[in-house]
Design a protein around this motif. Structure first.
Motif, short mmCIF file in Angstrom:
data_model
loop_
_atom_site.label_atom_id
_atom_site.label_comp_id
_atom_site.label_asym_id
_atom_site.label_seq_id
_atom_site.Cartn_x
_atom_site.Cartn_y
_atom_site.Cartn_z
N ARG A 135 0.79 -1.23 0.00
CA ARG A 135 0.00 0.00 0.00
C ARG A 135 0.83 1.28 0.00
NH1 ARG A 135 -3.71 -0.26 5.24
NH2 ARG A 135 -5.08 -2.01 4.83
N CYS A 136 2.16 1.19 0.05
CA CYS A 136 2.99 2.38 0.24
C CYS A 136 2.73 3.42 -0.85
CB CYS A 136 4.47 1.99 0.25
SG CYS A 136 5.57 3.42 0.34
N ILE A 137 2.48 4.65 -0.43
CA ILE A 137 2.21 5.72 -1.39
C ILE A 137 3.41 6.65 -1.54
CG2 ILE A 137 -0.31 5.71 -1.19
CD1 ILE A 137 0.08 8.04 0.88
N GLN A 138 4.55 6.25 -0.99
CA GLN A 138 5.79 7.04 -1.15
C GLN A 138 5.66 8.46 -0.62
OE1 GLN A 138 8.99 5.97 -2.77
NE2 GLN A 138 8.02 4.18 -1.87
N CYS A 139 4.99 8.60 0.52
CA CYS A 139 4.80 9.95 1.05
C CYS A 139 6.03 10.47 1.78
CB CYS A 139 3.58 9.98 1.98
SG CYS A 139 3.86 9.07 3.51
N GLY A 140 6.86 9.55 2.28
CA GLY A 140 8.09 9.97 2.95
C GLY A 140 7.95 10.28 4.44
N THR A 141 6.76 10.07 4.99
CA THR A 141 6.58 10.32 6.43
C THR A 141 7.55 9.48 7.26
OG1 THR A 141 4.26 10.76 6.02
CG2 THR A 141 4.87 10.28 8.30
N CYS A 142 7.77 8.25 6.83
CA CYS A 142 8.63 7.35 7.59
C CYS A 142 10.06 7.89 7.69
CB CYS A 142 8.63 5.95 6.98
SG CYS A 142 8.84 5.93 5.20
N GLY A 143 10.62 8.24 6.55
CA GLY A 143 12.00 8.74 6.55
C GLY A 143 12.14 10.02 7.35
N ARG B 92 3.16 6.44 12.52
CA ARG B 92 2.85 7.62 11.72
C ARG B 92 2.43 7.32 10.29
NH1 ARG B 92 7.21 12.42 12.84
NH2 ARG B 92 6.17 13.30 14.66
N CYS B 93 2.75 6.15 9.81
CA CYS B 93 2.49 5.83 8.40
C CYS B 93 1.00 5.95 8.09
CB CYS B 93 2.96 4.41 8.10
SG CYS B 93 2.50 3.86 6.45
N PRO B 94 0.63 6.77 7.09
CA PRO B 94 -0.79 6.95 6.80
C PRO B 94 -1.43 5.69 6.22
CG PRO B 94 0.55 8.03 5.12
CD PRO B 94 1.49 7.56 6.20
N GLN B 95 -0.60 4.74 5.79
CA GLN B 95 -1.12 3.51 5.20
C GLN B 95 -1.06 2.33 6.17
OE1 GLN B 95 -2.81 4.82 2.84
NE2 GLN B 95 -2.09 3.55 1.14
N GLN B 96 -0.75 2.59 7.41
CA GLN B 96 -0.67 1.53 8.44
C GLN B 96 0.26 0.38 8.05
OE1 GLN B 96 -4.30 2.48 7.91
NE2 GLN B 96 -3.71 4.06 9.35
N ILE B 97 1.35 0.74 7.38
CA ILE B 97 2.32 -0.30 7.00
C ILE B 97 3.17 -0.65 8.23
CG2 ILE B 97 4.32 -0.77 5.51
CD1 ILE B 97 2.96 1.13 3.45
N HIS B 98 3.40 -1.94 8.43
CA HIS B 98 4.20 -2.39 9.58
C HIS B 98 5.68 -2.25 9.24
CE1 HIS B 98 0.70 -5.10 11.22
NE2 HIS B 98 0.36 -3.83 11.10
N ILE B 99 6.13 -1.01 9.18
CA ILE B 99 7.47 -0.72 8.67
C ILE B 99 8.56 -1.40 9.51
CG2 ILE B 99 9.09 1.13 8.05
CD1 ILE B 99 6.61 2.96 7.74
N THR B 100 8.45 -1.32 10.82
CA THR B 100 9.48 -1.90 11.67
C THR B 100 9.60 -3.41 11.43
OG1 THR B 100 8.79 -0.24 13.29
CG2 THR B 100 10.37 -1.90 14.03
N PRO C 277 13.35 4.38 4.79
CA PRO C 277 12.38 3.31 4.57
C PRO C 277 11.60 3.54 3.26
CG PRO C 277 12.31 4.03 6.85
CD PRO C 277 13.27 4.95 6.15
N ARG C 278 11.18 4.77 3.02
CA ARG C 278 10.46 5.05 1.77
C ARG C 278 11.28 4.66 0.56
NH1 ARG C 278 10.96 7.67 -2.32
NH2 ARG C 278 12.82 8.69 -1.53
N GLY C 279 12.56 5.06 0.56
CA GLY C 279 13.44 4.73 -0.55
C GLY C 279 13.58 3.22 -0.72
N LEU C 280 13.74 2.54 0.40
CA LEU C 280 13.86 1.08 0.33
C LEU C 280 12.63 0.45 -0.29
CD1 LEU C 280 15.21 -0.31 3.75
CD2 LEU C 280 16.37 -0.34 1.54
N PHE C 281 11.46 0.98 0.10
CA PHE C 281 10.22 0.37 -0.39
C PHE C 281 10.05 0.60 -1.89
CE2 PHE C 281 8.46 0.93 4.19
CZ PHE C 281 9.38 -0.02 4.63
N ALA C 282 10.54 1.74 -2.37
CA ALA C 282 10.50 1.97 -3.82
C ALA C 282 11.41 0.96 -4.52
CB ALA C 282 10.95 3.40 -4.13
S1 SF4 Z 1 5.06 6.53 5.66
FE1 SF4 Z 1 4.10 4.63 4.88
S2 SF4 Z 1 3.13 5.21 2.95
FE2 SF4 Z 1 4.53 6.88 3.48
S3 SF4 Z 1 6.45 6.35 2.38
FE3 SF4 Z 1 6.61 5.48 4.43
S4 SF4 Z 1 5.84 3.39 4.24
FE4 SF4 Z 1 5.18 4.50 2.42
#
Ligand code: SF4
Ligand code: SF4
Lengths: 320, 193
Positions: free
Chosen positions: B29-37, B83-91, B50-55
């Motif tokens: 679901r990642c929308i590449q918003c960059g909130t994580c980084g 904080r992720c707006p997409q509720q991705i389990h980044i950790t 994290p955003r870069g990695l997911f891309a």
């Molecule tokens: S905060 Fe969530 S949706 Fe935004 S870039 Fe990071 S992983 Fe993707």
């Protein structure tokens, strides 16, 4: 009130002062913490990085022991990392029947079984503010911490991500602030209150870790805190024991003592600093204690770690 | 595309990462918003946010991802996750990437190549004693992998010992045999989600 107690490895030694002060405080508050017999390490952040199922099984053995020993259906963890791992394992076993089945197949090799959801894991701070309550704490205060400027430091894992339920705001928590005010302390603004201390990053990259610690120290110093109060042994270790290293690395001169919230509670309840394990810090807590009229007897000599002249046969090098 | 066609092709790197992460990671679901980084306390030192990695994961650039120091510089603070707006389990995804980097041997080329060794040394003590052992950890790991740092850390280790904050010998639990049997079985069962 009776709860199971999972101290975790740090409280056995490096954070023995946390254990000691917690025991003193809960006794005053009429809470009975009964240690679960033969608990094992929660794996910190390391086991999950290497091998997933053994990591969950390691944690689940503790949940199974807590369930079988029948002390209480509630288990109190004073360490934020243990708290996170225990709540995470329980939660993920509830959410995934495949994980629960696999973990239980592993546990069966040791004659154990854990039914997800049977043990409710809670952090010590949360139990004190919710089950005991601020009023009951206030009623025990005999030596208020008037004039002591406290930076209330939560760190990350007690408030995030909330595997055991949300207990406080994950970014702007307030429970510890309120508790410190109830003790009579002056709580300073501390914007980095819920930022990470770096955990075990000190072992992986000192540059990264020291910068994370420096930021926290600077933030507390900017707001003229006399003391940083923590709820986690890893936070205490990083901010206190590495403070001299951070100063050396950045050429700074921070001298902010770092105490456990239970130590400040104990002082406000009238206990002596020695009973609360105060005096084992790297950064001298005496200037802060002076402000509230508490004298710490000189037991252990020099506060600053000197270069060892004896012991540890290692090549000698200039300090960084 | 028919269902058979989907089943027949090899899983993409993204699908593999999702499959190896417990629960619903929602990584797709990642929308590449960059909130994580922007939230990450060690982000400035990571080769990729994290955003870069997911891309890169989405683009299937396996080697680049598994060689990155980013997962090893993740301190598991869960800031990005809440904080992720997409509720991705980044950790959790960061943990998955660490395990994949170890399994596929890529971590040895990462600038954070010592990190897995630290984790392994830590686990060795836990597997033999049931408890962690700070002094053993400090000496075994630093002397083996980071001799220069070990010297720098001597004052701290001595300070810990003098304050009674470090044990000279490890504590061992009574049920160590039981624990080892459990861990052995868990390793045999392996790849659970
Ligand atoms: S905060 Fe969530 S949706 Fe935004 S870039 Fe990071 S992983 Fe993707
Ligand atoms: S959990 Fe890891 S990636 Fe996320 S903000 Fe914290 S250190 Fe950064």
């Amino acid at each position: 009130m009776r709860y199971g107690y999972y101290p975790g490895c740090s409280l056995e030694r490096s954070a023995a002062a946390y254990h000691q002060s917690a025991m003193a405080v809960v006794q005053t508050l009429g809470i009975d913490l009964v240690e679960i017999d033969d608990w094992n390490c929660c794996g910190a952040t390391e086991y999950f990085s290497i091998n997933l199922l053994p990591a969950y099984a390691l944690v689940a053995r503790n949940l199974a022991l807590a369930q079988d020993q029948g002390i209480s259906n509630q288990l109190v963890a004073p360490c934020s990392a243990c708290f996170l791992n225990l709540t995470k394992t329980d939660r993920y076993m509830m959410e995934s029947s495949k994980l629960a089945a696999d973990v239980n197949e592993a546990l069966a090799a040791g004659g154990l079984h854990y039914t997800p959801g049977t043990v409710r894991v809670r952090h010590l701070l949360e139990v004190i503010v919710n089950d005991v309550g601020y009023d009951a704490v206030a009623a025990r205060v005999s030596k208020p911490l008037t004039g002591l400027r406290v930076a209330a430091y939560y760190g990350c894992l007690i408030v995030r991500p909330g595997y055991g339920g949300i207990f406080d705001d994950p970014e702007h928590p307030t429970a510890l602030d309120k508790l410190m005010r109830v003790l009579g302390a002056e709580v300073v603004d501390f914007p980095l209150r819920a930022q990470c201390c770096g955990g075990h990053m000190t072992q992986i990259s000192q540059e990264v870790a020291f910068e994370m610690i420096r930021r926290l120290l600077k933030n507390a110093a900017d707001y003229e805190a006399d003391v940083i109060v923590t709820v986690c042994p890893m936070c205490q270790l990083n901010l206190d024991a590495y403070q001299p290293n951070v100063n050396q690395f950045f050429g700074t001169d921070y001298t902010i003592p770092v105490l456990y919230f239970t130590q400040l509670m104990g002082l406000a309840f009238g206990a002596s600093p020695i009973e609360l394990g105060i005096g084992k810090e790297f950064v001298d807590a005496r200037p802060a204690l002076d402000k509230i009229g508490v004298a710490l007897p000189l037991t252990e000599a020099p506060r600053r770690p000197e270069r060892p002249k004896e012991a540890l046969p290692m090549p000698r090098m200039e300090e960084e | 595309m028919t269902a058979t066609a989907i089943a027949a092709r090899a899983p993409t790197f993204l699908e593999e990462v999702i499959a190896r992460t417990p629960g619903e990671s929602h990584l797709e679901r990642c929308i590449q918003c960059g909130t994580c980084g922007g939230s990450c306390p060690s982000g400035a030192d990571m080769e990729h946010t994290p955003r870069g990695l997911f891309a890169l994961i989405n683009a299937g650039l396996r080697e680049l991802v598994l060689r990155s120091n980013a997962p090893w510089y993740c301190v598991s603070c869960y800031y990005c996750t809440v904080r992720c707006p997409q509720q991705i389990h980044i950790t959790d995804v960061m943990y998955t990437l660490k395990r994949m980097a170890i399994d596929e041997g890529y971590y040895t080329e990462s600038t954070a190549r010592d990190a897995p060794e630290f984790s392994k040394t830590f686990i060795d003590f836990v597997e033999s004693n049931g408890r962690s052992f700070e002094l053993g950890l400090a000496t075994a790991y630093h002397l083996r992998h980071r001799p220069l740092n070990a010297v720098g850390m001597v004052p701290m280790a001595v300070g810990m010992l003098r304050r009674g904050r470090m044990d000279l010998v490890p504590t061992r639990i009574k049920g160590i045999k039981q624990l080892q049997a459990i861990l052995k079985r868990a390793k045999e069962l392996g790849g659970a989600k």
